[in-house]
Design an enzyme around this catalytic site. Sequence first.
Site, PDB file in Angstrom:
ATOM      1  N   THR A 100       2.478   7.210   3.535  1.00 39.52           N
ATOM      2  CA  THR A 100       2.909   8.465   4.160  1.00 39.52           C
ATOM      3  C   THR A 100       3.226   8.162   5.616  1.00 39.52           C
ATOM      4  O   THR A 100       2.321   7.808   6.383  1.00 39.52           O
ATOM      5  CB  THR A 100       1.794   9.533   4.091  1.00 39.52           C
ATOM      6  OG1 THR A 100       1.425   9.716   2.732  1.00 39.52           O
ATOM      7  CG2 THR A 100       2.272  10.851   4.672  1.00 39.52           C
ATOM      8  N   LYS A 175       6.367  15.391   1.627  1.00 36.28           N
ATOM      9  CA  LYS A 175       4.944  14.998   1.610  1.00 36.28           C
ATOM     10  C   LYS A 175       4.215  15.558   2.844  1.00 36.28           C
ATOM     11  O   LYS A 175       3.073  16.015   2.768  1.00 36.28           O
ATOM     12  CB  LYS A 175       4.864  13.466   1.564  1.00 36.28           C
ATOM     13  CG  LYS A 175       3.517  12.872   1.855  1.00 36.28           C
ATOM     14  CD  LYS A 175       2.498  13.142   0.767  1.00 36.28           C
ATOM     15  CE  LYS A 175       1.133  12.577   1.147  1.00 36.28           C
ATOM     16  NZ  LYS A 175       0.068  12.988   0.251  1.00 36.28           N
TER      17      LYS A 175
HETATM   18  P1  NAD Z   1      -6.230   2.242   3.442  1.00 42.69           P
HETATM   19  O1  NAD Z   1      -6.435   2.155   4.911  1.00 42.69           O
HETATM   20  O2  NAD Z   1      -7.407   2.304   2.519  1.00 42.69           O
HETATM   21  O3  NAD Z   1      -5.313   0.981   2.955  1.00 42.69           O
HETATM   22  C1  NAD Z   1      -4.248   0.449   3.704  1.00 42.69           C
HETATM   23  C2  NAD Z   1      -4.241  -1.073   3.475  1.00 42.69           C
HETATM   24  O4  NAD Z   1      -3.101  -1.648   4.155  1.00 42.69           O
HETATM   25  C3  NAD Z   1      -5.479  -1.774   4.020  1.00 42.69           C
HETATM   26  O5  NAD Z   1      -6.089  -2.546   2.989  1.00 42.69           O
HETATM   27  C4  NAD Z   1      -4.932  -2.669   5.154  1.00 42.69           C
HETATM   28  O6  NAD Z   1      -5.648  -3.873   5.315  1.00 42.69           O
HETATM   29  C5  NAD Z   1      -3.510  -2.915   4.667  1.00 42.69           C
HETATM   30  N1  NAD Z   1      -2.581  -3.319   5.730  1.00 42.69           N
HETATM   31  C6  NAD Z   1      -2.415  -2.779   6.972  1.00 42.69           C
HETATM   32  N2  NAD Z   1      -1.441  -3.431   7.644  1.00 42.69           N
HETATM   33  C7  NAD Z   1      -0.990  -4.405   6.818  1.00 42.69           C
HETATM   34  C8  NAD Z   1       0.012  -5.418   6.941  1.00 42.69           C
HETATM   35  N3  NAD Z   1       0.740  -5.555   8.051  1.00 42.69           N
HETATM   36  N4  NAD Z   1       0.240  -6.229   5.883  1.00 42.69           N
HETATM   37  C9  NAD Z   1      -0.492  -6.104   4.744  1.00 42.69           C
HETATM   38  N5  NAD Z   1      -1.468  -5.171   4.564  1.00 42.69           N
HETATM   39  C10 NAD Z   1      -1.715  -4.349   5.591  1.00 42.69           C
HETATM   40  O7  NAD Z   1      -5.263   3.494   3.206  1.00 42.69           O
HETATM   41  P2  NAD Z   1      -5.015   4.303   1.822  1.00 42.69           P
HETATM   42  O8  NAD Z   1      -6.017   5.414   1.709  1.00 42.69           O
HETATM   43  O9  NAD Z   1      -4.837   3.328   0.713  1.00 42.69           O
HETATM   44  O10 NAD Z   1      -3.620   5.004   2.179  1.00 42.69           O
HETATM   45  C11 NAD Z   1      -2.395   4.275   2.209  1.00 42.69           C
HETATM   46  C12 NAD Z   1      -1.269   5.265   2.475  1.00 42.69           C
HETATM   47  O11 NAD Z   1      -1.244   6.251   1.432  1.00 42.69           O
HETATM   48  C13 NAD Z   1      -1.415   6.037   3.793  1.00 42.69           C
HETATM   49  O12 NAD Z   1      -0.169   6.213   4.388  1.00 42.69           O
HETATM   50  C14 NAD Z   1      -2.020   7.367   3.358  1.00 42.69           C
HETATM   51  O13 NAD Z   1      -1.701   8.418   4.260  1.00 42.69           O
HETATM   52  C15 NAD Z   1      -1.375   7.554   1.996  1.00 42.69           C
HETATM   53  N6  NAD Z   1      -2.131   8.374   1.033  1.00 42.69           N
HETATM   54  C16 NAD Z   1      -3.469   8.194   0.861  1.00 42.69           C
HETATM   55  C17 NAD Z   1      -4.151   8.994  -0.062  1.00 42.69           C
HETATM   56  C18 NAD Z   1      -5.652   8.853  -0.289  1.00 42.69           C
HETATM   57  O14 NAD Z   1      -6.232   9.725  -0.970  1.00 42.69           O
HETATM   58  N7  NAD Z   1      -6.284   7.809   0.206  1.00 42.69           N
HETATM   59  C19 NAD Z   1      -3.462   9.978  -0.802  1.00 42.69           C
HETATM   60  C20 NAD Z   1      -2.088  10.112  -0.622  1.00 42.69           C
HETATM   61  C21 NAD Z   1      -1.430   9.298   0.304  1.00 42.69           C
END
Ligand code: NAD
Length: 299
Positions: A100, A175
């Site tokens: 997002t 979104k």
């Molecule tokens: P999270 O922080 O758990 O996971 C993100 C991952 O990206 C981490 O493991 C981090 O190490 C990795 N990362 C960061 N920079 C990186 C790079 N340069 N190269 C490789 N890996 C890298 O976040 P999440 O909860 O999985 O959410 C991810 C996205 O989905 C966000 O944008 C969030 O807003 C969206 N989202 C989350 C949810 C939810 O319920 N968690 C629901 C809908 C949307």
Amino acid sequence: MNTIAFIGLGNMGSPMVKNLLKAGCSVRVFDINEAAAKALSPLGAVVTHSLEDVVKGVDTVITMLPAGEHVRAVYLGDHHGGVGLLNMVSVNTFLIDSSTIDPDSARLVANEAHNKELEFVDAPVSGGVTGAEAGTLTFIVGGSNIGFQQAQQVLQHVGKNIFHAGQAGDGQMAKICNNLMLGIQMSGACEALSLGIDNGLDPKVLSDIMLQSSGRNWALELYNPCPGVMPNVPASNQYQPGFMSKLMLKDLGLGADAALKSQSAIPMGSLARNLYAFHNARGNEALDFSSIFKMYSKK
Ligand code: NAD
């Protein structure tokens, strides 16, 4: 069979990879947190150690990263000399970003991809970790008709509803509207439940009543924020995420940015953003976003 590079293996990315593997896709994985990638190895994912390595021989790339800055760095490169994956993938590689992020970053990456004759769609998700685990996510796609059709072929393995919101960036805009509503609803659900508790009501009974009444909403139905009311939700597991409060603050900020540009009034969304800013400043940013219940609770 799809050969997929999956980048970003956090709360959402990891369960999505598991479902792609279950569906028979071949998946190469990369995360700057090596442990997250290694955990997927026993399930059949190929663990890689760099962007360059993860995209080798794949026909599709999916990214699931925290925010716009991470997506821009991964696709376009960063200011520290890092090269973006648009300069690494082979021709005809299809690119999907499910993070997002702000619509402008999505449009920027889409334009740069098209300049290199690569198809890119923004495809943010709704449905949370539970939806990611169950393979029932809703995807909201922004991009060309061809991009949407290509995205459906892959995303059907991890989602249930796949919408075409419009052109590049429109998936993100839809979104952002959804999460503005979610932040408002979650704060409202916490407020109503706390008022009931403070006046002697049982939160489970009150939740059951509101679920069959006009106060019904997603938070009450699937994600009750009051500890002990519902099993298997973050509130009943010390608010372990789930969807971190810092990500909800980010999304409400994206709503505020969009409202500034279109000169729209978002009084409820602004209030919800401020509530999450206070909540996070008190050390709650890594907790699930339903933990905002603690701000209302007298206990
Ligand atoms: P999270 O922080 O758990 O996971 C993100 C991952 O990206 C981490 O493991 C981090 O190490 C990795 N990362 C960061 N920079 C990186 C790079 N340069 N190269 C490789 N890996 C890298 O976040 P999440 O909860 O999985 O959410 C991810 C996205 O989905 C966000 O944008 C969030 O807003 C969206 N989202 C989350 C949810 C939810 O319920 N968690 C629901 C809908 C949307």
